[in-house]
Structure formats: C-alpha cells, structure tokens
Design a protein around this motif. Structure first.
Motif, short mmCIF file in Angstrom:
data_model
loop_
_atom_site.label_atom_id
_atom_site.label_comp_id
_atom_site.label_asym_id
_atom_site.label_seq_id
_atom_site.Cartn_x
_atom_site.Cartn_y
_atom_site.Cartn_z
N ILE A 154 4.66 0.85 -0.91
CA ILE A 154 4.96 0.92 -2.34
C ILE A 154 5.07 2.38 -2.77
N ASP A 155 5.61 2.59 -3.96
CA ASP A 155 5.87 3.95 -4.45
C ASP A 155 4.55 4.73 -4.59
N PRO A 156 4.52 6.00 -4.13
CA PRO A 156 3.30 6.82 -4.23
C PRO A 156 2.80 7.01 -5.66
N PHE A 157 3.69 6.80 -6.64
CA PHE A 157 3.27 6.91 -8.04
C PHE A 157 2.08 6.02 -8.35
N TRP A 158 2.00 4.89 -7.67
CA TRP A 158 0.97 3.90 -7.99
C TRP A 158 -0.42 4.30 -7.52
N HIS A 159 -0.53 5.25 -6.65
CA HIS A 159 -1.85 5.54 -6.06
C HIS A 159 -1.90 6.98 -5.59
N MET A 160 -2.63 7.83 -6.31
CA MET A 160 -2.81 9.23 -5.92
C MET A 160 -4.20 9.41 -5.32
N LEU A 161 -4.24 9.96 -4.12
CA LEU A 161 -5.50 10.05 -3.37
C LEU A 161 -6.05 11.48 -3.33
N GLY A 162 -7.29 11.58 -2.86
CA GLY A 162 -7.86 12.87 -2.50
C GLY A 162 -8.61 13.60 -3.58
N LEU A 163 -8.84 13.00 -4.74
CA LEU A 163 -9.50 13.73 -5.83
C LEU A 163 -10.98 13.96 -5.56
N CYS A 219 2.78 6.03 10.62
CA CYS A 219 2.24 6.43 9.32
C CYS A 219 1.06 5.54 8.92
N ALA A 220 -0.01 6.18 8.43
CA ALA A 220 -1.16 5.43 7.91
C ALA A 220 -0.91 5.08 6.45
N TRP A 221 -1.78 4.27 5.89
CA TRP A 221 -1.70 3.88 4.49
C TRP A 221 -3.11 3.91 3.90
N ALA A 222 -3.22 3.67 2.61
CA ALA A 222 -4.50 3.88 1.92
C ALA A 222 -5.08 2.59 1.38
N TYR A 223 -6.40 2.48 1.51
CA TYR A 223 -7.17 1.52 0.72
C TYR A 223 -7.45 2.15 -0.64
N GLY A 224 -7.86 1.34 -1.60
CA GLY A 224 -8.24 1.84 -2.92
C GLY A 224 -7.52 1.11 -4.03
N MET A 225 -6.23 0.87 -3.83
CA MET A 225 -5.43 0.09 -4.77
C MET A 225 -4.35 -0.61 -3.93
N ASN A 226 -4.58 -1.87 -3.64
CA ASN A 226 -3.69 -2.62 -2.74
C ASN A 226 -3.28 -3.95 -3.36
N VAL A 227 -2.01 -4.27 -3.17
CA VAL A 227 -1.49 -5.57 -3.59
C VAL A 227 -1.56 -6.50 -2.38
N PHE A 228 -2.30 -7.59 -2.49
CA PHE A 228 -2.45 -8.52 -1.37
C PHE A 228 -1.79 -9.86 -1.71
N ASP A 229 -0.83 -10.24 -0.88
CA ASP A 229 -0.21 -11.56 -0.98
C ASP A 229 -1.08 -12.52 -0.17
N LEU A 230 -1.93 -13.27 -0.84
CA LEU A 230 -2.90 -14.12 -0.15
C LEU A 230 -2.23 -15.31 0.53
N ALA A 283 0.83 -1.21 0.00
CA ALA A 283 0.00 0.00 0.00
C ALA A 283 0.86 1.25 0.00
N VAL A 284 0.27 2.36 -0.44
CA VAL A 284 0.93 3.66 -0.43
C VAL A 284 0.72 4.31 0.93
N GLU A 285 1.79 4.80 1.53
CA GLU A 285 1.67 5.51 2.81
C GLU A 285 1.06 6.89 2.58
N THR A 286 0.36 7.39 3.59
CA THR A 286 -0.35 8.67 3.44
C THR A 286 0.12 9.73 4.45
N CYS A 287 1.35 9.62 4.91
CA CYS A 287 1.86 10.63 5.85
C CYS A 287 3.01 11.43 5.26
N ARG A 288 3.35 11.18 4.01
CA ARG A 288 4.45 11.90 3.38
C ARG A 288 4.03 12.31 1.98
N GLY A 289 4.35 13.56 1.62
CA GLY A 289 4.01 14.04 0.28
C GLY A 289 3.90 15.55 0.27
N GLU A 290 3.85 16.11 -0.94
CA GLU A 290 3.79 17.56 -1.09
C GLU A 290 2.45 18.11 -0.62
#
Length: 535
Positions: free
Chosen positions: A469-478, A412-423, A376-383
């Motif tokens: 994972i890299d923030p490029f993969w998931h942009m939030l807040g739109l 740091c929290a992380w985001a739902y919406g686009m997640n890679v899950f190793d089942l 998942a993308v972390e949501t505590c760092r970014g511009e």
C-alpha cells in the motif's frame, strides 16, 4: 649542459642534456661592453645552472615520474624548496601506513596520560616535538584509538540506559492504572458495558469499519482511539476492538467508560474472554513459554551483553532490544490469530499502540487486495535510507542454510503497526501454522534464524500474501530516527513511534512528541493526579 656565446657577445645560449634550448638574451652596448662584466655574468649563470641541475637531479632520485625539461617547470619545483618546505604531491608516506596498520590493544593505552585529548592538543604537541612521519602516525593512532574506545563505551552505556528506560513501566503509567482500578471498584460509571447492549450487533456487522488494537498500555490506547475517532469523516461507522490482558482489563474498561468517544463504538475485551483462547492448548501461549525459556539461557542478561568488548555497539543495541518484554508479550503475538478471534468479520485494520492517526482511514477499505491477506507499507524504498532500507536480510540470518535455502535476502520487507488484513482470504491459507512452524525452528536452533521480535516470523508466514500500500498511510521510525522533521511527520496518515523513544517516555524526541501529546487532555483528573505531562 653546454654554454654558447655569440660572436657579437649579445646572446648567451644554454643547451641542456636533452638538447632543449633555453635562451638568455643579454642586451649590452657593443662599444661600451666590459669584459670584466661579461666574466662575472658568465660565472653567475654557471653557478645558477649547476644549482638547478643538482635540485632537478634530487627530484629524479626521489622518484618523480615527470622530471623538468624547462626553467619554468624548475621554477615551480624550486619555490617550496627555496622557502624551506617540501610539498608532498604523492600519497601518504609508506612509513605512516606501516604504523597505522599495526594493531593497538586497549591495554597499551590504559593508564597513559601523555595521549592528546583533543585535536588542538595533538597539533600543539606535533609542532613542539617536530615529529617525523612515523612519530606523527603513532601519536595520531593512539589518540584516535583512545577516542574510539571512549565513544564505544559511551554508545553502549547510552543503549543500556535507553533499554532500561524503555523496558520499565514509568511511574506515571503505573499510577494511572492503579487509580483507574480503584475507580472501577468504587464507581458504577466506570463499570459500564462496552459497548452498550443495543450496539452489540455492530461488533459483527461488516458494514462498519473494524479496527483492532491489542495493548496493555491504557494511556497509549487512549491516544490511538482518540486520534482515530477525531480524524474520521464518519466516526459513527467506526468500531474499535480493544484487546488487553487480565490485569489491565478493569482499568482499561474504567477509562473508556468515563471517556466515551461517541458516536464511535468501543469494545474492551480481555484475552480470557475469548472462548478460543480459554479452551485446550493455545499455540501462541506455548510458543511464548518456550521463547522465554530459550532467551533466558541464550542471552545471559543485559550485563553480559554490555560486558562484551568485541562486538559493535549496533549489535549490542540489537541484543538489548531483544530483551525487551514486549517481544515476549502476548499482545505482540496475538495478531497472528485474528481470524479465530473475529470469526464473523471479513476485513480489519490492526493498529499498534505506539501510533497516532492523523487522517480518515476509511479509504483503506477501498484498497484492492488482489486476493492477498496483508496490506502493508514496504520498508525498502524511501528518502530516509536509515528507516526505509529494510530487506529480508535485515531481519533474517542468511548465513543459516535453512533461511538461505528458502528466501531471497534482497526481498523487500514490510512493516507491522498499521495493517489491512483480509480475514476471508487469510482463512484460506496456512499462514498461522507456518508462523508457529518457523517459531519452533528458531527455538530449536537457539535463535540462530533471527533474534528479534515478531516481524521476522511474520515476514516468513505472510510471504507471498502481502499487498503493498502507499507509504502515505504509514510513516515509521519516530521512535529511533531523530532527524525526522515535524513537517514530514505531520503530513503522514499514520505516524509510528516504533523504537525505544516512545512518546510517553522521557526519552522521546522533543520535536516529535507533540504529534502524540496533542491527544492528551491535561485537564483530565486522572492525567493531572498522575503528573502526566503533555510536553
């Protein structure tokens, strides 16, 4: 102060009380000098120096910490006084602070028509009445307090209207579901098996890229699916598993039967088709029933929330958002059971229905998960400090000792919406049971551990099992950050319209909606007949 005149009458020396000298040189002719002229000159200088002495003494009495010891300094001090103005060099007068600090109730302002409505009105009234500092502060406080009250009321009304708009089903989406359900009943082409019989083995083949989408929104699901396939470099390797509820199953099947995305493989399945969910007691269903019962008692509805005059509008907005049906939707909770729903798969990417995919996602399968479960993308760092500033303390109530004892508020929290899950890794953990344990604890505490959504229990359940994972993969807040630029959003792999301003609603941000609307076919007969607009 002493006055000395030289024997030649050519120099006059003034000695101040501190012993510092200021020389006033008078050039006169030695033989033509008039004693009468000298007398009047001395009289003038004596008067001038006494005047300077009085003004400098006033400065000292006023508490000026740096009294003047030179005429140059006194000149600077005298200029505003001689012009009839007093220039304040210190802080705001104490009288103003005293007035501003006194509380002012809403009742004191109710019905009053003498309070200025604009800054221009305020300045005009102050100039006309020639108010002193205390009157100035009182008028200013009344005007600002009134403006604050009106702003707060307007903000709360805005949040209420957005809550109603985002919680309701737009008539266009309702129309689409009805027309597709009708099409399913009369058109055999709308009742195709998805996928075709020969492609069924691919549903459990781990050589394919498996994506899971849980949604009861046909239009939203169609955009996610189309954007996924169109931007893939290997669409023939994509398997999209769409999970929906019983009422949406036939319309969803009709849409994807009539709008195939070959060569990608699409599976449409309702929850009641899963054997695991149809046998015995299901924790997610029990949790939803309890949650709904507690929330109905605890919240009291949107009218009670809005009527509270003491709470910050941001808190009111959060409480209104907690009433959203999606937070008690089975589609929102089902992700916690992915290992049971797909027992043959070892890795999936889970997608929310309010996202748009803008690039090929197959590289997500190459990410080294390092034994972790959730990529998942972390949501505590970014511009963007508004969107990317989320920590555990943003979601969990750390004033509760149970939360404070187990977790770090600064984590740091992380985001739902686009997640890679190793089942495979998930099946070796107790993540699902931890999730329900904490859901139960929150219900027992009258929702005092957290009050909003499935992310807080997710943060707890996946604690220690998240691979960043890299923030490029998931942009939030739109869906709530209007200042996000189109160019920035366009450069992200996945954009997420999380928030109230969903792209299929009229309250969507106009400059961001095209990112979603570009995957709508305005010429489609169902889209046209239901008046669904791309802009």
């Amino acid at each position: 102060m002493q006055l000395h005149i030289s024997p030649s009458l050519r120099h006059v020396t003034v000695v101040t009380g501190k012993g510092l000298r200021e020389f006033i040189k008078v050039k006169v002719g030695s033989r033509r000098f008039s004693y009468q002229m000298m007398f009047y000159s001395l009289l003038f200088f004596t008067f001038l120096l006494r005047f300077v002495f009085v003004l400098s003494t006033v400065d000292t009495i006023d508490g000026d910490p740096s009294p003047c010891s030179s005429l140059a300094c006194l000149g600077k001090r005298l200029k505003p006084k001689l012009l009839g103005r007093r220039v304040e060099t210190g802080n705001v007068p104490e009288a103003m602070y005293q007035v501003l600090e006194q509380p002012l109730s809403e009742q004191e302002l109710k019905g009053r028509s003498d309070i200025p409505q604009t800054l221009q009105d305020f300045m005009s009234e102050v100039k006309r009445s020639k108010s002193d500092a205390r009157e100035f502060a009182q008028k200013l406080k009344e005007m600002v307090t009134l403006m604050e009250q009106r702003t707060r009321t307007a903000k709360i009304q805005e949040y209420l209207y957005r809550h109603v708009a985002s919680s309701s089903i737009p008539k266009q989406l309702h129309c689409l579901a009805l027309k597709l359900a009708h099409e399913h009943s009369i058109n055999a082409a709308a009742r195709l098996q998805l996928p075709e019989a020969e492609l069924v083995p691919t549903l459990v083949d781990n050589n394919y890229f498996h994506f899971v989408l849980a949604s009861d929104n046909i239009l939203a699901a169609s955009v996610v699916a189309k954007s996924l396939v169109q931007n893939s470099l290997r669409p023939h390797k994509i398997v999209l598993h769409i999970i929906t509820d019983r009422k949406t199953y036939f319309p969803m099947q009709a849409w994807f039967s009539l709008h195939p995305l070959s060569p990608a493989i699409i599976e449409v399945k309702a929850l009641h088709h899963f054997d695991w969910l149809s046998k015995g007691k299901v924790p997610v269903l029990e949790a939803m029933e309890k949650d709904q019962r507690v929330r109905s008692q605890f919240r009291g509805g949107s009218s009670v929330i809005v009527a509270n005059n003491d709470e910050n509008p941001v808190v009111v907005a959060a409480k209104l958002q907690a009433l959203s049906p999606k937070y008690n939707s089975l589609m929102n909770h089902i992700r916690i059971h992915l290992p049971e729903l797909f027992p043959s798969l070892n890795k999936v990417v889970f997608l929310d229905d309010d996202i748009v995919i803008q690039t090929d996602l197959s590289p997500l399968w190459d990410i080294d998960m390092d034994g972790k479960v959730n990529g998942a993308v972390e949501t505590c760092r970014g511009e963007d400090k508004f969107v990317m500033s989320k920590k555990f303390k943003s979601y969990l109530n750390f004033s509760n000792p149970i939360i404070a004892r187990h977790f770090d508020p600064e984590e740091c929290a992380w985001a739902y919406g686009m997640n890679v899950f190793d089942l495979d890794a998930w099946r070796k953990t107790n993540i699902s049971s931890t999730y329900y344990h904490w859901l139960d604890e929150n219900l027992k505490s009258d929702l005092s551990l957290w009050q909003l959504g499935t992310l807080p229990p997710g943060l707890i359940a996946f604690h220690g099992h998240v691979q960043t994972i890299d923030p490029f993969w998931h942009m939030l807040g739109l869906g709530y950050q209007e200042t996000t630029s189109f160019a920035d959003a366009e450069s992200a792999a996945v954009v997420h319209f999380n928030g109230r301003a969903k792209p299929w609603l009229d309250i969507a941000f106009p400059h961001l909606r095209p990112l979603w609307a570009k995957y709508l076919d305005s010429s489609d007969r169902f889209i046209k007949s239901c008046h669904i607009r791309a802009s």
